[in-house]
Design an enzyme around this catalytic site. Sequence first.
Site, PDB file in Angstrom:
ATOM      1  CB  THR A  52      -1.033  -0.033   1.152  1.00 39.76           C
ATOM      2  OG1 THR A  52      -1.915   1.075   0.996  1.00 39.76           O
ATOM      3  CG2 THR A  52      -0.375   0.012   2.522  1.00 39.76           C
ATOM      4  CD  GLU A  53      -1.207   3.457  -3.347  1.00 38.81           C
ATOM      5  OE1 GLU A  53      -1.520   2.507  -2.598  1.00 38.81           O
ATOM      6  OE2 GLU A  53      -2.004   4.002  -4.118  1.00 38.81           O
ATOM      7  CG  ASN A  54      -0.575   4.071   3.640  1.00 40.09           C
ATOM      8  OD1 ASN A  54      -0.886   3.225   2.790  1.00 40.09           O
ATOM      9  ND2 ASN A  54      -0.974   4.005   4.884  1.00 40.09           N
ATOM     10  CB  SER A  94       6.036   3.649  -0.235  1.00 42.04           C
ATOM     11  OG  SER A  94       4.877   2.971  -0.662  1.00 42.04           O
TER      12      SER A  94
END
Lengths: 228, 228, 235, 235
Positions: A52-54, A94
Amino acid sequence: MTDISEIKLTNAQIAWRAAQDIVDGAYVNLGIGFPEMVAQFQPEGRQAIFHTENGVLDFGPAPEPGQEDWDCINAGKKAITVRPGTAFFHHADSFAMVRGGHLDVAILGAFQVAQNGDLANWSTGRGGVPAVGGAMDLVHGAKRVAVVTDHVTRDGQPKLVEQCSFPLTGKGCVTRVYTSLAVIDVEDGHFVLREKLPRISMADLQAVTGATLHTDGGPADLIVPETL
Amino acid sequence: MTDISEIKLTNAQIAWRAAQDIVDGAYVNLGIGFPEMVAQFQPEGRQAIFHTENGVLDFGPAPEPGQEDWDCINAGKKAITVRPGTAFFHHADSFAMVRGGHLDVAILGAFQVAQNGDLANWSTGRGGVPAVGGAMDLVHGAKRVAVVTDHVTRDGQPKLVEQCSFPLTGKGCVTRVYTSLAVIDVEDGHFVLREKLPRISMADLQAVTGATLHTDGGPADLIVPETL
Amino acid sequence: MDKTISSLAGAVADIPDGASVMIGGFGGSGAPLELIHALIDQGARDLTVINNNAGNGHVGLAALIEQGRVRRLICSFPRSADPTVFNDFYKAGKIELEIVPQGTLAERIRAGGAGIPAFYTPTSYGTDLAEGKPVEEFEGHAYIQERWLKADYALVKAECADPHGNLTYRMAARNFNPIMAMAARRSIVQASRIVPLGGIDPEHVVTPGIFVDAVVEVTNPAQEEVLNREGAVYP
Amino acid sequence: MDKTISSLAGAVADIPDGASVMIGGFGGSGAPLELIHALIDQGARDLTVINNNAGNGHVGLAALIEQGRVRRLICSFPRSADPTVFNDFYKAGKIELEIVPQGTLAERIRAGGAGIPAFYTPTSYGTDLAEGKPVEEFEGHAYIQERWLKADYALVKAECADPHGNLTYRMAARNFNPIMAMAARRSIVQASRIVPLGGIDPEHVVTPGIFVDAVVEVTNPAQEEVLNREGAVYP
C-alpha cells in the site's frame, strides 16, 4: 439485444476473476475501493503480498470493528493489520518500490481504457476538486497494470474506447481489463478479447464496446463462481 | 628569509586551530587522514557530532587495539565505536546528508587551493590509479568547506595558488584554509589573510604563497598551544 | 513463498558470464565474502562489478579480480591497505575502471532501484569526472546530469533475514547493501541468521522483502579485515 | 546539545507569515495534530502547506485551512471522508491548489532533502499534470523532469525521540514524516516519548538527528480519525 444489466458480473465476480491471474508470492497493489476486493479471492494455496502506497508491505486484513489502530491504515485510509512479514517504510521508499518496477501487478479502477492502453481514472475533467493520489505512479511502475471495471458507465456508455476523452492517468500502460462482461487484453494498439460471458453474443459485446474487439482464435468462456 | 620548516605548525597544531572554529552541536565531516585529527581538539564544553560517509552519525573514538569490531568503521576504514546517540544508515541516506546541505562543516586535506576557492585534493594527474571517494560530494554539500594543510608542498612549492594545476575536486568551494603558517579565507576570488604566525613576516609568507594575500585590517596573530 | 536457498553454490548458480554484479560493502564492512567466494567457485567471468572499492588483499573482491573474472569495475575508491591485485590488473590493462564520486555512485544506484533514469547533482561539476555529461543550471547553480545504475545481480550481506527476504544489517555494514538490493534484477543475500516470518519487528526492517530474491544463511561470516591480517588467500 | 523544547507554543513560535510548511502524515496517520493546533494558536497566516491531503473534518490541517491561514496547498489527494472545509475554500477561490502525483510528491521532497535539484520520472508523462514540464527520453522511454521541493519548516510526528533528534515512528504513521524532516530548513518534531541519549538503538533510528531541529514531547497524541468521529472542532 441482451439487457447487459441482467447478465453482467458483480464486482465480486470481476474481482474473483482478476485474482485468478495473480501467482503465489506476487507483489500486488490494489487501487482504493473496488480493486481492493481482489484480495478476498486469492486461490487456495496462493498468497500474494500486498503493498500500500503509504508505506506498508505484506499487511493483514481489516481488524474487527472497534479494534482499529489508526496508525495502521492503507492508502484508502482504512484500518489494516500487522502480520508476520509486515514491513513499514517511508513514502519515498514506498514509491521507489512502485516506480522502480518492483511490483508484479497493480490493479486499478477506470473511467476509460483506450485500445492503445491509455488509462483515464483520476478526473472526469468536469470541474470539482482534482485529486490524483498514487495512480499516475502505479501505472508506470508495476510490471503489469490491469483494470477491473464495469463494462459500461452507469448510463450505458462504453468504458473501453478508441481514445480516452477524459484526462489521462497514463499512456499505454494497461495490458488487461477485467470487465463485467469480458476479459480483454491490450496488444499492439488493439483490444483482444480473451474471454467473454457465454450468455452474451459477440455482436452484443461489440455493441457496448467503444473500439473494435479483435479475437485471436475464439474467445474462451468467462466462467466465475455463481454465488459471489 | 625565514626557514619555514623551522617555525611552521605541526599537523596537531593546525588541527587544533581548525577545531576552535567548530561550534557546539555542529555536524562535521572530517576527511580521511590528517583532517581526522581535528576531532581530538574540541574545546572544553563543545561537542561536535561527527558524520562519516559510510553511514554513521555521532560515532565515538577508536576502540582500544584488539577491541575493534570491523562492522563499525569510518570512511578511512578505521575502527570506531558506538556511543549514546549514534545512528546507522545506508549510503544514499548518508550522501543525502552531505549533498543536501545538512553538514555544517567539512574539513579536508588539499594538494592545492586556488584563490577562487577551487580545491584539488584527489589526483595529482600524474597517472597511477585514480580514486576519488566522497571528496567531490563533500565539497558541494557542507555549509562550510575548510582545508587543513601544510602551507607548501614537501619540495617547497606553494599549495595556495592563483589557479589549480592539478585536477579539481570542486570549483569555488573552499572558504577557509588552515595552514602550517596562517589562517586564510577565500573571499570574492581573493585570499584574505586572517591570522599568521607572529614569527613570520608578511613578505616571507607572501613568498611561499602562490597568489596575492590580501588583508582586511591587519592579520591577527595565529596562536596555538606550544606543546601539541 | 520461501526465498531461502540452502547452499551458497545454489544461491549464485545462475549468474552467467558477462553479468553485471553489484557487491555490497565498504571495504570489508558489509562485504558478502562467502557469496563472492561462491561466485569464484562457480566460475562466471567477464563480469562488470559495482562496488565502492576494488578489493583488499587476496580474498573477496580482490580474489575475484585475481582470478581474472572481472572485466570492468565501477567504484569510487580503488585504494586499500593492500591493493596489489587491483593495481597489477589495472596497470597491465587487464581491467577497465570507471571512477564515480561516492555519493553519486550511491545516488545512481538508489535511482536505479527507484525508477529514476537520471538526476542532477552538484557533485563533480567543473571536474574531469563530469566530462561529457550534460550540465544544467537550476536557481543559478550548475549541476551535472547523472544516470541511474542497475545491475543484473546484487550480492548483499545482511545480519538477519526472514523467508520473505525482509532484512536487517549490522552497524556500518549496512552501507551500500540496501540500495544495491533495490537496484538489481536479482538480489542474492547472505544473512548471518534466518529467522521465521515475524521474527523481525516490522518497524526495524531496513530492506523490505520486495527487493530480495534469494537468501542463504551464513552463520559467523568471515571479516575481510581479519582474513587479510591472517594473510588469507582465496581460493 | 539538546534539541528538546518544553512547550508546543515554543516549538512553533518562530514560524512567520508567508512561510512554507511541510506537514507530515497521510490522512490522520502520522499527522502532527498538536503541532498544527499550536500553529493555529500562534497565528501565522499566508502559509504554503505541503501535505499529502487537504485535511478531514474540522481538526488538524482542515482547521488550519478553516482559520484562513493557508494561501496555497501542494498535495496529491485533497479528498477525505469530510472534505467540507477544503472544498468550500477551493470553490470560493480562497486557496490555491497544486496537485502532484503522490510518488512524485514524495520524490520531490526527498530530492529537496538530498540536494538533488531535479530528476526524471515516468509518472504523469502524457497527462495534464505534465504540462509545461521538460520531457526527455532515456533508453527509448519518455520521462518528465520534476524539481525538488523544500520548505522553511516541517511539522513532524514521531513515536520516540532523543535529545539529539534521532527519531522512530509508529507503524504506517511514518509515511511522509522522515522525508519532510530532511527537506525543511527547520524541522519541528512532536514525539510521543522523549528518551535519554542512547535510548534508541542505533540500528533502529529512522530519522537521524541531523535532520531535526526541535523536539517537543506530546504524550498520548490525538488521532484525527478518532477526533472526527467525535465531531471535534478546533479551536
